[in-house]
Motif scaffolding. Structure first.
Motif, PDB file in Angstrom:
ATOM      1  N   ILE A 102       0.841  -1.199   0.000  1.00  0.00           N
ATOM      2  CA  ILE A 102       0.000   0.000   0.000  1.00  0.00           C
ATOM      3  C   ILE A 102       0.879   1.253   0.000  1.00  0.00           C
ATOM      4  N   ASP A 103       0.589   2.128  -0.926  1.00  0.00           N
ATOM      5  CA  ASP A 103       1.306   3.406  -0.981  1.00  0.00           C
ATOM      6  C   ASP A 103       0.610   4.381  -0.024  1.00  0.00           C
ATOM      7  N   CYS A 104       1.299   4.664   1.067  1.00  0.00           N
ATOM      8  CA  CYS A 104       0.703   5.447   2.142  1.00  0.00           C
ATOM      9  C   CYS A 104       0.308   6.856   1.679  1.00  0.00           C
ATOM     10  N   LEU A 105       1.050   7.384   0.699  1.00  0.00           N
ATOM     11  CA  LEU A 105       0.761   8.741   0.211  1.00  0.00           C
ATOM     12  C   LEU A 105      -0.566   8.789  -0.548  1.00  0.00           C
ATOM     13  N   LYS A 106      -0.909   7.674  -1.182  1.00  0.00           N
ATOM     14  CA  LYS A 106      -2.147   7.649  -1.960  1.00  0.00           C
ATOM     15  C   LYS A 106      -3.342   7.181  -1.125  1.00  0.00           C
ATOM     16  N   CYS A 107      -3.093   6.432  -0.045  1.00  0.00           N
ATOM     17  CA  CYS A 107      -4.169   5.817   0.744  1.00  0.00           C
ATOM     18  C   CYS A 107      -5.047   6.888   1.395  1.00  0.00           C
ATOM     19  N   SER A 108      -6.380   6.742   1.223  1.00  0.00           N
ATOM     20  CA  SER A 108      -7.294   7.726   1.811  1.00  0.00           C
ATOM     21  C   SER A 108      -7.965   7.173   3.070  1.00  0.00           C
ATOM     22  N   ASN A 109      -7.475   6.033   3.557  1.00  0.00           N
ATOM     23  CA  ASN A 109      -8.007   5.423   4.777  1.00  0.00           C
ATOM     24  C   ASN A 109      -9.484   5.051   4.706  1.00  0.00           C
ATOM     25  N   CYS A 110      -9.949   4.669   3.524  1.00  0.00           N
ATOM     26  CA  CYS A 110     -11.371   4.313   3.409  1.00  0.00           C
ATOM     27  C   CYS A 110     -11.644   2.933   4.005  1.00  0.00           C
ATOM     28  N   GLY A 111     -10.627   2.071   4.056  1.00  0.00           N
ATOM     29  CA  GLY A 111     -10.799   0.761   4.695  1.00  0.00           C
ATOM     30  C   GLY A 111     -11.482  -0.289   3.840  1.00  0.00           C
ATOM     31  N   LYS A 112     -11.729   0.025   2.563  1.00  0.00           N
ATOM     32  CA  LYS A 112     -12.389  -0.973   1.704  1.00  0.00           C
ATOM     33  C   LYS A 112     -11.535  -2.230   1.538  1.00  0.00           C
ATOM     34  N   SER A 143      -1.838  -0.885   6.097  1.00  0.00           N
ATOM     35  CA  SER A 143      -0.644  -1.547   5.564  1.00  0.00           C
ATOM     36  C   SER A 143      -0.893  -3.065   5.497  1.00  0.00           C
ATOM     37  N   ILE A 144       0.055  -3.776   4.874  1.00  0.00           N
ATOM     38  CA  ILE A 144      -0.117  -5.215   4.618  1.00  0.00           C
ATOM     39  C   ILE A 144       0.723  -6.034   5.590  1.00  0.00           C
ATOM     40  N   ASP A 145       0.099  -7.049   6.181  1.00  0.00           N
ATOM     41  CA  ASP A 145       0.848  -8.042   6.952  1.00  0.00           C
ATOM     42  C   ASP A 145       1.332  -9.108   5.968  1.00  0.00           C
ATOM     43  N   ALA A 146       2.622  -9.024   5.628  1.00  0.00           N
ATOM     44  CA  ALA A 146       3.157  -9.878   4.561  1.00  0.00           C
ATOM     45  C   ALA A 146       3.019 -11.369   4.896  1.00  0.00           C
ATOM     46  N   ASP A 147       3.036 -11.716   6.187  1.00  0.00           N
ATOM     47  CA  ASP A 147       2.927 -13.127   6.558  1.00  0.00           C
ATOM     48  C   ASP A 147       1.532 -13.687   6.266  1.00  0.00           C
ATOM     49  N   GLU A 148       0.533 -12.804   6.262  1.00  0.00           N
ATOM     50  CA  GLU A 148      -0.832 -13.271   6.037  1.00  0.00           C
ATOM     51  C   GLU A 148      -1.280 -13.110   4.587  1.00  0.00           C
ATOM     52  N   CYS A 149      -0.670 -12.181   3.861  1.00  0.00           N
ATOM     53  CA  CYS A 149      -1.121 -11.872   2.490  1.00  0.00           C
ATOM     54  C   CYS A 149      -0.953 -13.082   1.577  1.00  0.00           C
ATOM     55  N   GLU A 150      -2.034 -13.445   0.854  1.00  0.00           N
ATOM     56  CA  GLU A 150      -1.978 -14.570  -0.086  1.00  0.00           C
ATOM     57  C   GLU A 150      -1.608 -14.112  -1.491  1.00  0.00           C
ATOM     58  N   GLY A 151      -1.591 -12.807  -1.708  1.00  0.00           N
ATOM     59  CA  GLY A 151      -1.277 -12.299  -3.039  1.00  0.00           C
ATOM     60  C   GLY A 151      -2.418 -12.442  -4.027  1.00  0.00           C
ATOM     61  N   CYS A 152      -3.665 -12.445  -3.542  1.00  0.00           N
ATOM     62  CA  CYS A 152      -4.809 -12.626  -4.449  1.00  0.00           C
ATOM     63  C   CYS A 152      -5.107 -11.355  -5.234  1.00  0.00           C
ATOM     64  N   GLY A 153      -4.709 -10.203  -4.696  1.00  0.00           N
ATOM     65  CA  GLY A 153      -4.883  -8.963  -5.432  1.00  0.00           C
ATOM     66  C   GLY A 153      -6.246  -8.295  -5.281  1.00  0.00           C
ATOM     67  N   TYR A 154      -7.170  -8.926  -4.536  1.00  0.00           N
ATOM     68  CA  TYR A 154      -8.528  -8.375  -4.419  1.00  0.00           C
ATOM     69  C   TYR A 154      -8.477  -6.925  -3.945  1.00  0.00           C
ATOM     70  N   CYS A 155      -7.667  -6.636  -2.935  1.00  0.00           N
ATOM     71  CA  CYS A 155      -7.569  -5.276  -2.405  1.00  0.00           C
ATOM     72  C   CYS A 155      -7.141  -4.291  -3.481  1.00  0.00           C
ATOM     73  N   SER A 156      -6.192  -4.725  -4.338  1.00  0.00           N
ATOM     74  CA  SER A 156      -5.677  -3.805  -5.356  1.00  0.00           C
ATOM     75  C   SER A 156      -6.730  -3.521  -6.429  1.00  0.00           C
ATOM     76  N   PHE A 157      -7.623  -4.519  -6.677  1.00  0.00           N
ATOM     77  CA  PHE A 157      -8.646  -4.297  -7.707  1.00  0.00           C
ATOM     78  C   PHE A 157      -9.693  -3.277  -7.254  1.00  0.00           C
ATOM     79  N   CYS A 203      -9.363  -0.858  -4.678  1.00  0.00           N
ATOM     80  CA  CYS A 203      -8.911   0.371  -4.021  1.00  0.00           C
ATOM     81  C   CYS A 203      -9.275   1.583  -4.888  1.00  0.00           C
ATOM     82  N   PRO A 204     -10.113   2.482  -4.367  1.00  0.00           N
ATOM     83  CA  PRO A 204     -10.556   3.613  -5.192  1.00  0.00           C
ATOM     84  C   PRO A 204      -9.428   4.597  -5.505  1.00  0.00           C
ATOM     85  N   GLU A 205      -8.369   4.564  -4.718  1.00  0.00           N
ATOM     86  CA  GLU A 205      -7.250   5.499  -4.943  1.00  0.00           C
ATOM     87  C   GLU A 205      -6.116   4.854  -5.748  1.00  0.00           C
ATOM     88  N   GLN A 206      -6.321   3.594  -6.127  1.00  0.00           N
ATOM     89  CA  GLN A 206      -5.250   2.821  -6.784  1.00  0.00           C
ATOM     90  C   GLN A 206      -3.932   2.928  -5.998  1.00  0.00           C
TER      91      GLN A 206
END
Lengths: 286, 296
Positions: B69-79, B97-111, B113-116
């Motif tokens: 997650i790019d903190c500068l772009k994040c608007s804290n919407c929590g989606k 931010s991302i907990d790398a140990d838990e992230c499966e890399g599915c990409g759902y969050c990136s699809f 995110c309204p702020e990309q």
């Protein structure tokens, strides 16, 4: 107290320790033992308890609804696990590859991929007197153990409200199944043997658990079979050695026949006492 | 498709600790330079401890993705946190931010995110190596990072590299030391195998595990042979295992007695056949010869 019994190397005594410790503790306390080595669960062979309940182990996967599908192909683009192929006339889903992330299902513009539960194994619940035993067993051919491990833990936590001890017999190795099986434990017992293979695989487990800031200690099994490198490693790394179980053909023979060994072997029994004592008095001061 | 001239032998067991690695090393010792060795027990690899390999090539292994997650772009919407099924999104003071140990890399969050603000980056999962053993075989081996995922893909990578080396160096056999269990690393190691060698021991646990792993091998329709280690530990169960093998047309390669000589050899970094006065030589040699004839 929640204890996980794990080891990097296979065949070092996870199941032997789990079943004996659980049965012995159950002479006084309420104990739940959970076999999370879902690929090859063996604890049940030693316990022979009556079955109380059997539930199906599942993971949610998308199921294609042809009537709704717009054939836009977006689902295939979303899936990072190659579990969906969108052909011109149909969508193919490969459930074994699915990680149940829900992206394809919830982002499909036509709601053509609802998530439905697919059977991946079973969870059996056995009990007699103080001892409850829960076993996760993955169906042969399923690749992913983690969803079943998670489900078995969730089920266990719903069933073990009044138990003093919860013991997780973990899968071998240092990959995601072992991490998942040890995740909810307050303390992890790594059981190893004093050989080069035992030491190397233990050192990998130590790296994994340290990265996650977990509490753990070591039980040395088959003491006397090898050398003192494992002992020295634990000393250098400041890892507590909780107990040492001597090499014994009797233990190996009892194990082979599916028998508990603690009432036949005094050394083994005193190791169990040391482990209990450590868990109650020292486990959280190190 | 043309039949592959390189044959692949995969040694697995279901249950761990039955002697897969010690026996694979003994076979490698007998085969001398005719083979390429592959250690596919990538989250607890031990073959190098008997082979004292000199590393000739090492490469990072990337597998799948990890969200960032790019903190500068994040608007804290929590989606992102709402859709993540793996509890991998953490809310910290400034942004998510991302907990790398838990992230499966599915990409759902990136699809969604309204702020990309979320991108997927390749995930470093371990290393694989090509080495030369003290017996002059090429050994392909790997290390999965602690707690790593995608061990199946790393196994696949090790096998592909081993196959390429076998073709380039005109070796006839790839000898694969597999993982315990029946899950993803084992399934990956079975893909493309010509012969599976099951190493078992006469205990109820190992017999139970043998039957499950055999059912898996059967789904792939691969020719199967079996070796019973520690055979005198429980003669009743040994007899039952042999009946099971006969029923399922699995060739019995050898029965080896319970003996601490394997450990004694391991302590010296030796394979069992390097030990003087070993009584195992004839049985292991016979097993290897049977493996060769099964491949032809």
């Amino acid at each position: 107290m929640k204890i996980a019994i794990a080891s990097g190397k296979g065949g070092t005594g996870k199941t032997t320790l789990s079943v004996n410790l659980a049965s012995w503790l159950a002479l006084q306390d309420k104990v739940v033992l959970v076999d999370l080595d879902t690929e090859e669960p063996n604890s049940g062979i030693f316990l022979k308890l009556p079955l109380i309940r059997s539930i199906i182990g599942v993971k949610p996967v998308p199921v294609w609804q042809s009537d709704n599908c717009l054939h836009c192909g977006k689902c295939q683009g979303y899936c990072q696990f190659h579990a969906i192929i969108s052909l011109p006339s149909e969508v193919l889903v490969f459930p074994k590859l699915c990680h149940s992330c829900y992206a394809c299902s919830e982002l499909c513009p036509a709601s053509a991929l609802p998530m439905l539960n697919e059977k991946i194994g079973k969870i059996d619940h056995f009990a007699r007197e103080n001892l409850t035993f829960i076993e996760g067993k993955l169906d042969v051919g399923q690749e992913m153990a983690v969803p079943l491990i998670k489900q078995a833990i969730t089920y266990t936590e719903s069933q073990s409200v009044n138990s003093e001890w919860l013991i997780f017999d973990s899968p071998p190795g240092n990959a995601c199944p072992m991490i998942e099986a040890t995740k909810v434990a307050d303390f992890i017992i790594l059981i190893s043997e004093p050989t080069p293979f035992g030491l190397y695989d233990l050192s990998l487990s130590v790296q994994s658990l340290r990265k996650l800031n977990r509490n753990f200690g070591v039980v040395i099994n088959r003491e006397g079979i090898g050398n003192s490198d494992l002992e020295r490693y634990c000393l250098d790394e400041d890892i507590p050695v909780i107990a040492r179980i001597p090499q014994s053909r009797l233990i190996a023979e009892s194990y082979s026949a599916g028998k508990l060994v603690y009432h036949e072997d005094n050394d083994f029994l005193s190791s169990l006492k040391q482990i209990k004592d450590f868990l109650q008095n020292d486990a959280f001061s190190c | 498709m043309m039949p592959s001239p390189v044959k692949e032998v995969v040694v697995i067991s279901g249950k761990g600790g039955t002697g897969k690695t010690s026996l694979t090393a003994a076979f490698a010792f007998l085969a001398q330079e005719d083979i390429v060795l592959a250690d596919c027990d990538v989250d607890a690899p031990d073959m190098h401890l008997l082979m004292n390999p000199r590393v000739e090539m090492e490469q990072d292994f990337y597998s799948g993705w990890q969200a960032e997650i790019d903190c500068l772009k994040c608007s804290n919407c929590g989606k992102c946190q709402e859709v993540c099924r793996f509890s991998a999104i953490i809310q910290s003071n400034e942004c998510f931010s991302i907990d790398a140990d838990e992230c499966e890399g599915c990409g759902y969050c990136s699809f969604i995110c309204p702020e990309q603000a979320i991108q997927l980056i390749p995930r470093l999962s371990g290393q694989f190596r090509v080495s030369r053993t003290r017996f002059q075989h090429k050994l392909v081996h790997a290390n999965l990072d602690p707690g790593g995922e995608n061990s199946g893909k790393l196994v696949n990578q090790v096998k592909q590299v081993a196959a390429r080396i076998a073709r380039e160096d005109s070796k006839k056999i790839i000898l694969v030391d597999g993982a315990p269990g029946i899950g993803c690393p084992v399934i990956s190691s079975l893909t493309g195998a010509d012969l599976v060698v099951l190493v078992t021991e006469p205990s109820l646990s190992a017999f139970h595990d043998l039957q499950r792993v055999f059912n898996l091998v059967n789904q792939f329709r691969i020719k199967t042979a079996c070796l019973i280690n520690k055979a005198d530990l429980n003669s009743d169960i040994s007899t039952k295992i042999k009946a099971f093998l006969a029923e399922n047309s699995i060739l019995l390669l050898a029965e080896l007695a319970y003996n601490t000589a394997f450990t004694a050899a391991m302590l010296k970094g030796h394979c069992i056949l390097e030990e003087e006065n070993t009584s195992f030589q004839p049985a292991i040699l016979e097993a290897w010869n049977k493996i060769i004839s099964l491949l032809n």
